[in-house]
Design a protein around this motif. Structure first.
Motif, PDB file in Angstrom:
ATOM      1  N   SER A   6       0.842  -1.195   0.000  1.00  0.00           N
ATOM      2  CA  SER A   6       0.000   0.000   0.000  1.00  0.00           C
ATOM      3  C   SER A   6       0.878   1.247   0.000  1.00  0.00           C
ATOM      4  N   ARG A   7       0.342   2.308  -0.552  1.00  0.00           N
ATOM      5  CA  ARG A   7       1.066   3.579  -0.666  1.00  0.00           C
ATOM      6  C   ARG A   7       0.299   4.653   0.115  1.00  0.00           C
ATOM      7  N   PRO A   8       0.557   4.724   1.420  1.00  0.00           N
ATOM      8  CA  PRO A   8      -0.215   5.671   2.237  1.00  0.00           C
ATOM      9  C   PRO A   8       0.180   7.120   1.981  1.00  0.00           C
ATOM     10  N   ARG A   9      -0.808   7.988   2.188  1.00  0.00           N
ATOM     11  CA  ARG A   9      -0.573   9.434   2.100  1.00  0.00           C
ATOM     12  C   ARG A   9      -1.428  10.098   3.175  1.00  0.00           C
ATOM     13  N   ILE A  10      -1.067  11.312   3.508  1.00  0.00           N
ATOM     14  CA  ILE A  10      -1.844  12.077   4.469  1.00  0.00           C
ATOM     15  C   ILE A  10      -3.242  12.279   3.886  1.00  0.00           C
ATOM     16  N   ALA A  11      -4.247  12.056   4.692  1.00  0.00           N
ATOM     17  CA  ALA A  11      -5.634  12.146   4.229  1.00  0.00           C
ATOM     18  C   ALA A  11      -5.969  13.564   3.770  1.00  0.00           C
ATOM     19  N   ARG A  12      -6.879  13.636   2.839  1.00  0.00           N
ATOM     20  CA  ARG A  12      -7.358  14.944   2.357  1.00  0.00           C
ATOM     21  C   ARG A  12      -7.951  15.716   3.516  1.00  0.00           C
ATOM     22  N   GLY A  13      -7.689  17.002   3.520  1.00  0.00           N
ATOM     23  CA  GLY A  13      -8.206  17.855   4.582  1.00  0.00           C
ATOM     24  C   GLY A  13      -7.274  17.975   5.771  1.00  0.00           C
ATOM     25  N   ALA A  80      -3.053   5.004  12.498  1.00  0.00           N
ATOM     26  CA  ALA A  80      -3.248   6.234  11.728  1.00  0.00           C
ATOM     27  C   ALA A  80      -4.407   6.087  10.743  1.00  0.00           C
ATOM     28  N   SER A  81      -4.542   4.909  10.177  1.00  0.00           N
ATOM     29  CA  SER A  81      -5.652   4.653   9.259  1.00  0.00           C
ATOM     30  C   SER A  81      -6.986   4.661  10.015  1.00  0.00           C
ATOM     31  N   ALA A  82      -7.020   4.036  11.180  1.00  0.00           N
ATOM     32  CA  ALA A  82      -8.244   4.016  11.993  1.00  0.00           C
ATOM     33  C   ALA A  82      -8.641   5.431  12.424  1.00  0.00           C
ATOM     34  N   GLN A  83      -7.648   6.291  12.657  1.00  0.00           N
ATOM     35  CA  GLN A  83      -7.907   7.676  13.034  1.00  0.00           C
ATOM     36  C   GLN A  83      -8.231   8.553  11.813  1.00  0.00           C
ATOM     37  N   ARG A  84      -8.108   7.964  10.632  1.00  0.00           N
ATOM     38  CA  ARG A  84      -8.339   8.652   9.351  1.00  0.00           C
ATOM     39  C   ARG A  84      -7.327   9.770   9.099  1.00  0.00           C
ATOM     40  N   TRP A  85      -6.103   9.535   9.587  1.00  0.00           N
ATOM     41  CA  TRP A  85      -5.020  10.477   9.324  1.00  0.00           C
ATOM     42  C   TRP A  85      -4.388  10.202   7.980  1.00  0.00           C
ATOM     43  N   ILE A  86      -4.493   8.959   7.508  1.00  0.00           N
ATOM     44  CA  ILE A  86      -3.903   8.568   6.213  1.00  0.00           C
ATOM     45  C   ILE A  86      -4.935   7.851   5.384  1.00  0.00           C
ATOM     46  N   GLU A  87      -4.636   7.780   4.097  1.00  0.00           N
ATOM     47  CA  GLU A  87      -5.447   7.014   3.152  1.00  0.00           C
ATOM     48  C   GLU A  87      -4.492   6.406   2.132  1.00  0.00           C
ATOM     49  N   SER A  88      -4.965   5.427   1.403  1.00  0.00           N
ATOM     50  CA  SER A  88      -4.126   4.816   0.373  1.00  0.00           C
ATOM     51  C   SER A  88      -4.203   5.629  -0.898  1.00  0.00           C
ATOM     52  N   ALA A  89      -3.052   5.767  -1.527  1.00  0.00           N
ATOM     53  CA  ALA A  89      -2.979   6.517  -2.795  1.00  0.00           C
ATOM     54  C   ALA A  89      -3.533   5.683  -3.918  1.00  0.00           C
TER      55      ALA A  89
END
Length: 89
Positions: A6-13, A80-89
């Motif tokens: 997976s290629r995580p990135r900082i979530a939008r917003g 971080a994913s559970a907190q919605r700080w990141i999302e997959s690119a």
């Protein structure tokens, strides 16, 4: 897909930035901010949507001259994913 692919990135917003007044990385979001510890900041600043998790782990291990960070990085990424700080690119 394998988790390491997976290629995580900082979530939008959200925005990751260094905050000199707090001497820490912070995640800024519309309702406030989260102050990150040093490890979290180092992991998240590598979450650019370009690198996969395997590359992020390798980079951290080289940068800090340590081995076996995979489990710790994956645990943080899950949080971080559970907190919605990141999302997959």
């Amino acid at each position: 897909m394998n988790a390491l692919q997976s290629r995580p990135r900082i979530a939008r917003g959200l925005r990751l930035q260094w905050e000199p007044a707090q001497n820490a990385h912070v995640l800024l979001y519309p309702e406030g901010m989260v102050q990150l510890n040093a490890s979290a900041g180092e992991i998240l600043k590598r979450c650019d949507g370009e690198r996969d998790l395997a590359a992020i782990v390798d980079d951290l291990q080289q940068a800090f001259e340590v081995e076996d960070l995979r489990a710790d990085v994956l645990a943080f990424i899950e949080l971080a994913s559970a907190q919605r700080w990141i999302e997959s690119a």
